[in-house]
Design a protein around this motif. Sequence first.
Motif, PDB file in Angstrom:
ATOM      1  N   LEU A 201       0.829  -1.266   0.018  1.00  0.00           N
ATOM      2  CA  LEU A 201       0.041   0.202   0.141  1.00  0.00           C
ATOM      3  C   LEU A 201       0.851   1.124   0.047  1.00  0.00           C
ATOM      4  O   LEU A 201       0.725   2.472  -0.752  1.00  0.00           O
ATOM      5  N   SER A 202       2.075   1.255   0.703  1.00  0.00           N
ATOM      6  CA  SER A 202       2.783   2.453   0.897  1.00  0.00           C
ATOM      7  C   SER A 202       3.406   2.773  -0.468  1.00  0.00           C
ATOM      8  O   SER A 202       3.418   3.933  -0.866  1.00  0.00           O
ATOM      9  N   GLU A 205       0.602   4.247  -2.854  1.00  0.00           N
ATOM     10  CA  GLU A 205       0.279   5.598  -2.644  1.00  0.00           C
ATOM     11  C   GLU A 205       1.418   6.580  -3.002  1.00  0.00           C
ATOM     12  O   GLU A 205       1.318   7.586  -3.647  1.00  0.00           O
ATOM     13  N   ASN A 234      -8.220  -7.420  -1.528  1.00  0.00           N
ATOM     14  CA  ASN A 234      -7.429  -6.357  -0.538  1.00  0.00           C
ATOM     15  C   ASN A 234      -8.188  -5.352  -0.304  1.00  0.00           C
ATOM     16  O   ASN A 234      -8.406  -4.397  -1.060  1.00  0.00           O
ATOM     17  N   HIS A 235      -9.025  -5.426   0.868  1.00  0.00           N
ATOM     18  CA  HIS A 235     -10.128  -4.083   0.981  1.00  0.00           C
ATOM     19  C   HIS A 235      -9.347  -2.919   1.483  1.00  0.00           C
ATOM     20  O   HIS A 235      -9.862  -1.713   0.870  1.00  0.00           O
ATOM     21  N   GLU A 236      -8.060  -3.149   2.042  1.00  0.00           N
ATOM     22  CA  GLU A 236      -7.263  -1.723   2.219  1.00  0.00           C
ATOM     23  C   GLU A 236      -7.045  -1.115   1.063  1.00  0.00           C
ATOM     24  O   GLU A 236      -6.947   0.132   0.792  1.00  0.00           O
ATOM     25  N   LEU A 237      -6.603  -1.876   0.025  1.00  0.00           N
ATOM     26  CA  LEU A 237      -6.117  -1.316  -1.317  1.00  0.00           C
ATOM     27  C   LEU A 237      -7.206  -0.661  -1.981  1.00  0.00           C
ATOM     28  O   LEU A 237      -7.300   0.265  -2.675  1.00  0.00           O
ATOM     29  N   GLN A 239     -10.205   0.453  -0.947  1.00  0.00           N
ATOM     30  CA  GLN A 239     -10.341   1.612  -0.104  1.00  0.00           C
ATOM     31  C   GLN A 239      -8.979   3.019  -0.619  1.00  0.00           C
ATOM     32  O   GLN A 239      -9.774   4.097  -0.867  1.00  0.00           O
ATOM     33  N   LEU A 240      -8.150   2.597  -0.597  1.00  0.00           N
ATOM     34  CA  LEU A 240      -7.128   3.450  -0.865  1.00  0.00           C
ATOM     35  C   LEU A 240      -7.082   3.954  -2.418  1.00  0.00           C
ATOM     36  O   LEU A 240      -7.365   5.453  -2.579  1.00  0.00           O
ATOM     37  N   ASN A 267     -15.121 -11.365   0.278  1.00  0.00           N
ATOM     38  CA  ASN A 267     -15.566 -10.322   1.051  1.00  0.00           C
ATOM     39  C   ASN A 267     -16.324  -9.316   0.384  1.00  0.00           C
ATOM     40  O   ASN A 267     -16.548  -8.593  -0.444  1.00  0.00           O
TER      41      ASN A 267
END
Length: 314
Positions: A201-202, A205, A234-237, A239-240, A267
């Motif tokens: 993720l980092s 971004e 990958n839910h976090e991804l 969202q990002l 998911n």
Amino acid sequence: MDVHRVYNSNQMDYDINHANPKLDKMLPSNEDRFDSGVDSMKDEECNSIVKHMESLNMAATVSTRNDIDNEPWKKEVTEDGDTFLHLAIIHEAIEETIQMINQSHGDPFLNIQNNHRQTALHLAVIMEQPQVVERLLKAGCDPQLVDDSGNTALHIACKRGSLSCFGVLTQVDSSHLPSVLTTPNYCGHNCLHLASIHGFLSLVETLLRLGADIDAQEQCNGRTALHLAVDFQNHELVQLLVAKGADVNSLTYGGYSPYHLTFGRQNAEIQQQLYALTAQELLDLPESNSEDSDWDVQSEDDQMYDDIRVVGCK
């Protein structure tokens, strides 16, 4: 010298095994590692490499550029195409590596590619040597050269999640970034796709901040980073990417939106989020694609899709 590689075409990365404690250091366990084949060498052959590297007289005693260019260590190449600089990086002989770089500023020697089309810069990223990456770049190593999988050094850093090497590659000389960020490897994936596939993720971004196209389509099936985030659940991804403005209505070459790829996946949060954002007319699946779709995803970027193969992807 018999220095060979065991190349894993399913992972398109490398493993390293060590045989000589004089050159070797304990490395962290990692499924992706360069393999120099040292274990397959006879002891006397391996010792010969060590002695040869130790005997290199690179103490800057020469007086002309011509003398430096004619140094024997610049001309010797193994049957696998490795120079002594390649070998020094592989075996983490940092002092010898730096000495060779210091005497090779602006020299084509720095960009010699071995039989896998790897430059010293590729190997420095694989071996997690950011200080060597920096010195190579400042000495004139070309960050746009690709290996036999079409990966630049930055592609490899994005695939491996190497934050330190990524930072050096994007900060020391940013003039090449626009080109590298848009360049796909031979499997059709650019740096953003690779970082998304592997869930860094980092890096995702940072790539977006550096100008990577958030809606760029990979060349195999036309999936964007958002499609890939759904593929890998990958839910976090997800969202990002949504927060950064990813197009939720982007379609693959087969006509699938990211929401379509939530069908049959576990998911429910991803599905609910994308359902609320997707255009009404894109909520239903394309009519004729129930079986011959681009649904199934494998674990690696070079084996992502069952229905399409790209030249260079094994």
